[in-house]
Design an enzyme around this catalytic site. Structure first.
Site, PDB file in Angstrom:
ATOM      1  N   ASP A  27     -36.919  -2.451 -31.853  1.00 56.56           N
ATOM      2  CA  ASP A  27     -37.247  -3.381 -30.784  1.00 56.56           C
ATOM      3  C   ASP A  27     -36.450  -2.960 -29.547  1.00 56.56           C
ATOM      4  O   ASP A  27     -35.517  -2.136 -29.651  1.00 56.56           O
ATOM      5  CB  ASP A  27     -36.885  -4.799 -31.225  1.00 56.56           C
ATOM      6  CG  ASP A  27     -37.071  -5.822 -30.126  1.00 56.56           C
ATOM      7  OD1 ASP A  27     -38.156  -5.852 -29.515  1.00 56.56           O
ATOM      8  OD2 ASP A  27     -36.118  -6.571 -29.862  1.00 56.56           O
ATOM      9  N   ASP A  29     -35.449  -5.265 -26.154  1.00 56.92           N
ATOM     10  CA  ASP A  29     -34.498  -6.271 -25.655  1.00 56.92           C
ATOM     11  C   ASP A  29     -33.699  -6.883 -26.797  1.00 56.92           C
ATOM     12  O   ASP A  29     -34.266  -7.373 -27.774  1.00 56.92           O
ATOM     13  CB  ASP A  29     -35.249  -7.395 -24.932  1.00 56.92           C
ATOM     14  CG  ASP A  29     -35.986  -6.925 -23.700  1.00 56.92           C
ATOM     15  OD1 ASP A  29     -35.453  -7.089 -22.595  1.00 56.92           O
ATOM     16  OD2 ASP A  29     -37.102  -6.385 -23.856  1.00 56.92           O
ATOM     17  N   ASP A 186     -34.093  -8.007 -33.593  1.00 55.89           N
ATOM     18  CA  ASP A 186     -33.159  -9.129 -33.476  1.00 55.89           C
ATOM     19  C   ASP A 186     -33.834 -10.500 -33.515  1.00 55.89           C
ATOM     20  O   ASP A 186     -33.153 -11.521 -33.385  1.00 55.89           O
ATOM     21  CB  ASP A 186     -32.345  -9.003 -32.176  1.00 55.89           C
ATOM     22  CG  ASP A 186     -33.194  -9.208 -30.934  1.00 55.89           C
ATOM     23  OD1 ASP A 186     -34.292  -8.615 -30.861  1.00 55.89           O
ATOM     24  OD2 ASP A 186     -32.775  -9.939 -30.027  1.00 55.89           O
TER      25      ASP A 186
END
Length: 237
Positions: A27, A29, A186
């Site tokens: 991922d 960000d 996250d």
């Protein structure tokens, strides 16, 4: 007389075990890049147009992780509430400001570059699957000088649907050349997306979490990128 080639060695000098993955996907960000400073600046710019006070960066972190619209909704709600008209008015203001200021404060997380170097040295391809739109993702990676490190970069609008749907993760894998893949993220969109795509996942505890990292139910958790290579080397073959 020539001997056999020496096995690759880790940065600690010990022989490095084979990593049982062809591709490590990330991922963006909150996983690869800490973008909170620039996202906070964009939020604060937008809400300043309706005379709302700015948030410190740390206060904005919990708002991040589910897209710009949700981030703005959370910021408006926390600063005095909003209606649909206000949200519709401010979202393009936020996005335009962010597009013009993508990398003023955004930086790779500690240990990331060394981990990417080690993965590349081990013959593992790197890839990105993010829900961030291509118009932000691709320029940001260029501005940070990281684009060339990745075999594929799939944004939230690349295939017309975003994580947790498995389609963008499948596209990331295919565009990187295919092979056994693990995904690192996250948020629940990342971990559920990996699960839906039929691949294992690793959660990072330092990202834009909106609850305990254990709630994501990833296959493993790391607290720093220094832990990534040892974890992958010990993964079942």
């Amino acid at each position: 007389m020539f001997g056999l080639p020496l096995p690759p060695r880790s940065r600690h000098g010990a022989a490095m075990a084979k990593i049982p993955f062809d591709i490590v996907g990330f991922d963006l960000d909150g996983t690869l890049i800490d973008t909170s400073g620039d996202l906070a600046a964009a939020v604060n710019h937008a809400i300043a147009t309706i005379d709302r006070p700015p948030f410190p960066v740390e206060a904005i972190r919990p708002f991040v992780g589910k897209g710009a619209k949700v981030m703005l909704e959370r910021a408006l709600d926390a600063s005095g509430g909003y209606d649909d008209a206000t949200l519709a008015q401010l979202l393009p203001v936020l996005l335009d400001y962010y597009q013009a200021n993508l990398s003023a404060h955004s930086v790779p997380y500690p240990g990331l570059v060394a981990a990417m170097d080690a993965l590349a040295a081990a013959g593992v391809k790197l890839a990105i699957c993010t829900n961030k739109a291509e118009r932000f993702t691709l320029p940001l990676m260029d501005q940070l000088g990281l684009t060339s490190r990745f075999a594929s970069i799939v944004g939230g609008d690349t295939v017309g649907i975003a994580k947790p749907d498995p389609a963008p993760i499948h596209a990331m894998i295919a565009r990187a050349g295919g092979g056994r893949t693990i995904f690192i993220g996250d948020t629940i969109n990342d971990i559920a997306g990996a699960r839906n795509a039929g691949i294992p996942s690793i959660a990072v505890s330092f990202g834009f979490l909106d609850g305990p990292v254990e709630n994501l139910a990833a296959d493993a958790v790391i607290d720093h990128f220094d832990a990534l290579l040892p974890l992958l080397e010990s993964w079942p073959q």
